[in-house]
Write a protein that holds these residues in place. Structure first.
Motif, short mmCIF file in Angstrom:
data_model
loop_
_atom_site.label_atom_id
_atom_site.label_comp_id
_atom_site.label_asym_id
_atom_site.label_seq_id
_atom_site.Cartn_x
_atom_site.Cartn_y
_atom_site.Cartn_z
N ILE A 101 0.88 -1.17 0.00
CA ILE A 101 0.00 0.00 0.00
C ILE A 101 0.92 1.22 0.00
O ILE A 101 1.67 1.44 0.94
N GLY A 105 -2.61 5.46 -0.50
CA GLY A 105 -3.41 4.36 -1.03
C GLY A 105 -4.50 3.89 -0.10
O GLY A 105 -5.37 3.10 -0.50
N ALA A 106 -4.48 4.35 1.15
CA ALA A 106 -5.51 3.98 2.11
C ALA A 106 -6.44 5.17 2.34
O ALA A 106 -6.00 6.23 2.77
N VAL A 111 -8.87 0.54 0.33
CA VAL A 111 -7.41 0.44 0.29
C VAL A 111 -7.01 -0.04 -1.10
O VAL A 111 -7.58 -1.02 -1.61
N VAL A 113 -4.29 -1.88 -3.09
CA VAL A 113 -3.15 -2.77 -2.88
C VAL A 113 -2.50 -3.06 -4.22
O VAL A 113 -3.17 -3.43 -5.19
#
Length: 708
Positions: A101, A105-106, A111, A113
């Protein structure tokens, strides 16, 4: 993406945990990035060694990295590998599976991945699971499937190809040209590889799943699929059905009423779809160019750069002595007395890869030939054989180098028999492998590959071939061995040639040149013989003969002209048919006998294709194409049929028919084409008639289709 949840905790603990709601495989973004767009509507298709993105959407609350861990697990058969998801701003390591991540990206409840496989991962359909782990337990979700292919764009992949133009041609192009005929009269035939047609990728995966290697030991097969040399050998054997549940049944003689005549195929997709939908029943029928084209499609789908290659005058060395024997009668008729043969053309595939099993110097183009001719290690397949090993005659290199070497560079010994006795002999070291062609990159012109297979320095007949690895690794050519003691030079020499390019409806002009090396005049008997032949076998019965006595002066050169008139061949020959013509010259007094032979093909009248508003066609807009054929022969053609087809342009085949097509008259067909997708399409036309056993003429036109 649908998933199932497997719970491993008590219900009371489940109330506050992070739950997976939805998985987005980001198919459009991933497949554009991985150069796999259009290969499948059913699966995510990605390439090994390159990260792809999966977005996880959670229920009720966001993922908490302080109390929860994400672990991905990839399954291949009975084997799996756990991949802890890490927070990192570093690029993925292509030597092992990773899941990262990246910063940003969260988000609140999702999220992104980034998953990356090793560059040497196996080509297969993988199953993906997600585990959410805490100190109270683990929750597992069956996320979905993805297909992993070879990655010729990645330097660490064994199939890496550095030039983008070659990648576009040898991986992404879904159409091409096959070269056929004879080396004096080469015809280009279009072929639709069709790797973007529905179900083709799934058929290629199914092909691997029903191979003998997979059925015997699935786990071992999955592991070995990382190696493109292994993949090419497995698929080569599976394209023919001789040993397994393969795709195509071959047939070279007789009736094709229980299947499709090999000359009627125009693309691979139809063949692969028929095979997959029939529970792996063999599709009837194929010949060398059909086998090779289907193999090329499968290899391109799996990510291995591939091209179809034609060898003109390809030897089939059945006894493995690298010499082809041909027998002729004293009147010039070719006799069917040898297991060896020379095909006017033979089509195989070259695949691009490094050869870790052989080491430095053997990488690059590899010959892979799926036409079932001879067995290799007990199975009807051939290759992968390094082209560089053929050029330097390193016959110990696996696989099947001696057979491939003989195909392009065997010697030919022509023997003249009279009443069972040998009366003449001619050695020809130049007849085999006259030309080796493939389609050029981004061009319809042929690329001459002959120099890649045949060294400019050649060992003398009968000498041993090169067996040293150093000759390959240093890319040096072996020195020719000393000449064997020569035979007494002949007193007569003869050569035969065919003037120009013979066309249907015209005289076929044959020129014979005789040279007298003696200091005395000679009375000679000339015998000429012409036979129709198939491209892959010995000639059939004679349809034309001529003979006469001639005199030649001491040291003289005599030129003799003969003509085969249309009335003498029109009931036997059609367009693209091949003829073997031979001359035998015999000294009436000394009985010295010499021979020469030539093979040629007959050209047919051309089909005209005109697309209005071409170039510049657009998707889903109607355009008109006019196709016509004019009978330039001196006789009427009965049962004339003009057929037009084009994948992505026309629904099926469209025909025009005439009971009689008179001389100088034209048959026409106007069709409305509607392109269903952008790119280069092929509009193809064939003409046949009831007086001929096969197609008389073929033609095609490229149509460039714009997206809007």
């Amino acid at each position: 993406m649908a998933f199932t949840e497997q719970t491993h905790i008590r219900a009371a603990a489940a109330a506050s945990r992070c739950r997976l709601k939805f998985v987005n495989f980001e198919a459009l973004e991933n497949q554009n990035s991985h150069e796999t767009a259009g290969l499948s509507k059913k699966h995510l298709v990605v390439r090994r060694g390159k990260p792809f993105t999966v977005t996880l959407l959670f229920c009720s609350r966001s993922f908490n990295p302080h109390t929860e861990s994400l672990v991905l697990e990839v399954w291949l058969g009975n084997r799996s590998e756990r991949i802890p998801v890490q927070f990192s701003d570093r690029h993925a390591d292509t030597h092992s599976w990773s899941a990262k991540i990246y910063p940003g990206g969260a988000r609140s409840q999702s999220v992104a991945v980034h998953i990356c496989s090793p560059a040497n991962s196996s080509v297969a359909l993988y199953h993906l699971q997600l585990h959410i782990e805490t100190n109270r337990g683990r929750w597992s979700y069956a996320v979905g499937d993805f297909v992993l292919l070879c990655n010729p764009w990645l330097k660490g992949d064994p199939v890496y190809m550095p030039l983008e133009a070659q990648l576009q041609e040898y991986i992404k192009s879904d159409h091409g040209l096959l070269y056929m005929g004879t080396y004096q009269n080469i015809s280009a035939r279009p072929w639709l590889f069709g790797q973007y047609e529905p179900g083709v990728l799934e058929a290629c995966l199914k092909l691997l799943e029903v191979s003998p290697q997979h059925l015997k030991d699935k786990d071992k097969d999955y592991i070995r699929r990382a190696d493109p040399a292994y993949l090419s050998r497995v698929i080569c054997a599976m394209v023919n059905c001789n040993d397994d549940m393969g795709i195509l049944a071959g047939k070279w003689q007789g009736s094709y009423e229980d299947g499709v005549k090999p000359t009627d195929w125009s693309g691979s997709a139809d063949i692969l779809q028929r095979w997959a939908s029939s529970n792996c029943s063999p599709v009837r029928y194929g010949q060398c160019w059909v086998f090779a084209s289907v193999l090329c499609t499968v290899m391109r789908v799996l990510g291995i750069p591939s091209r179809v290659v034609t060898v003109f005058n390809a030897a089939h060395d059945a006894d493995g002595n690298v010499t082809i024997e041909e027998y002729y009668s004293s009147t010039g008729k070719k006799l069917n007395q040898s297991k060896d043969s020379i095909w006017n053309f033979h089509v195989w595939v070259e695949c691009w890869m490094s050869r870790a099993d052989l080491g430095v110097g053997f990488g690059g183009w590899q010959v892979v030939d799926p036409t079932p001719q001879e067995k290799s290690a007990g199975v009807f397949c051939c290759g992968p054989c390094p082209v560089v090993a053929v050029r330097h005659r390193y016959t110990r290199a696996p696989y099947d180098t001696t057979f491939i070497y003989a195909s392009v560079d065997a010697d030919v010994v022509r023997l003249i028999l009279h009443e069972g006795k040998l009366v003449g002999r001619k050695l020809d070291t130049e007849a085999v492998g006259k030309l080796i062609y493939t389609k050029s990159v981004h061009s319809d012109a042929p690329e001459n590959l002959t120099w890649l297979y045949k060294s400019s320095t050649r060992s003398k007949p009968g000498s041993s071939v090169v067996h040293t690895r150093a000759a390959i690794i240093s890319a040096g050519s072996p020195a020719p061995s000393p000449s064997a003691p020569g035979e007494k030079p002949p007193g007569l020499e003869v050569s035969l040639s065919v003037d120009g390019q013979p066309s249907l409806g015209e005289n076929i002009s044959v020129c014979v040149t005789v040279t007298n090396r003696r200091s005395s005049p000679r009375l000679l008997m000339e015998h000429l013989n012409a036979q129709l032949k198939d491209f892959d076998s010995n000639p059939q019965r004679s349809f034309w003969k001529a003979q006469k006595e001639v005199r030649i002066q001491p040291g003289g050169v005599l030129t003799l002209q003969e003509a085969i008139r249309p009335s003498e061949y029109e009931s036997v020959l059609a367009g693209d048919d091949i003829v073997n013509v031979a001359v035998v010259i015999k000294d009436v007094e000394t009985e010295e006998t010499v021979l020469d032979a030539q093979e040629f093909s007959i050209s047919s009248p051309q089909i005209t294709i005109e697309v209005r508003q071409h170039p510049g066609c657009s998707i889903k807009r109607e355009h008109t194409a006019q196709v016509s054929f004019t009978n330039t022969l001196a006789k009427a053609l009965t049962g004339a049929v003009l057929t037009v087809e084009g994948s992505g342009l026309l629904p099926g085949k469209q025909e025009a028919r005439l009971v009689h097509l008179q001389p100088d008259k034209t048959i026409e067909k106007t069709v409305t084409i509607v392109a269903t997708s952008a790119g280069t399409k092929l509009l193809m036309a064939t003409f046949s008639h009831g007086s001929s056993p096969g197609v008389v003429s073929r033609s095609f036109c490229k149509v460039s289709v714009n997206a809007a």
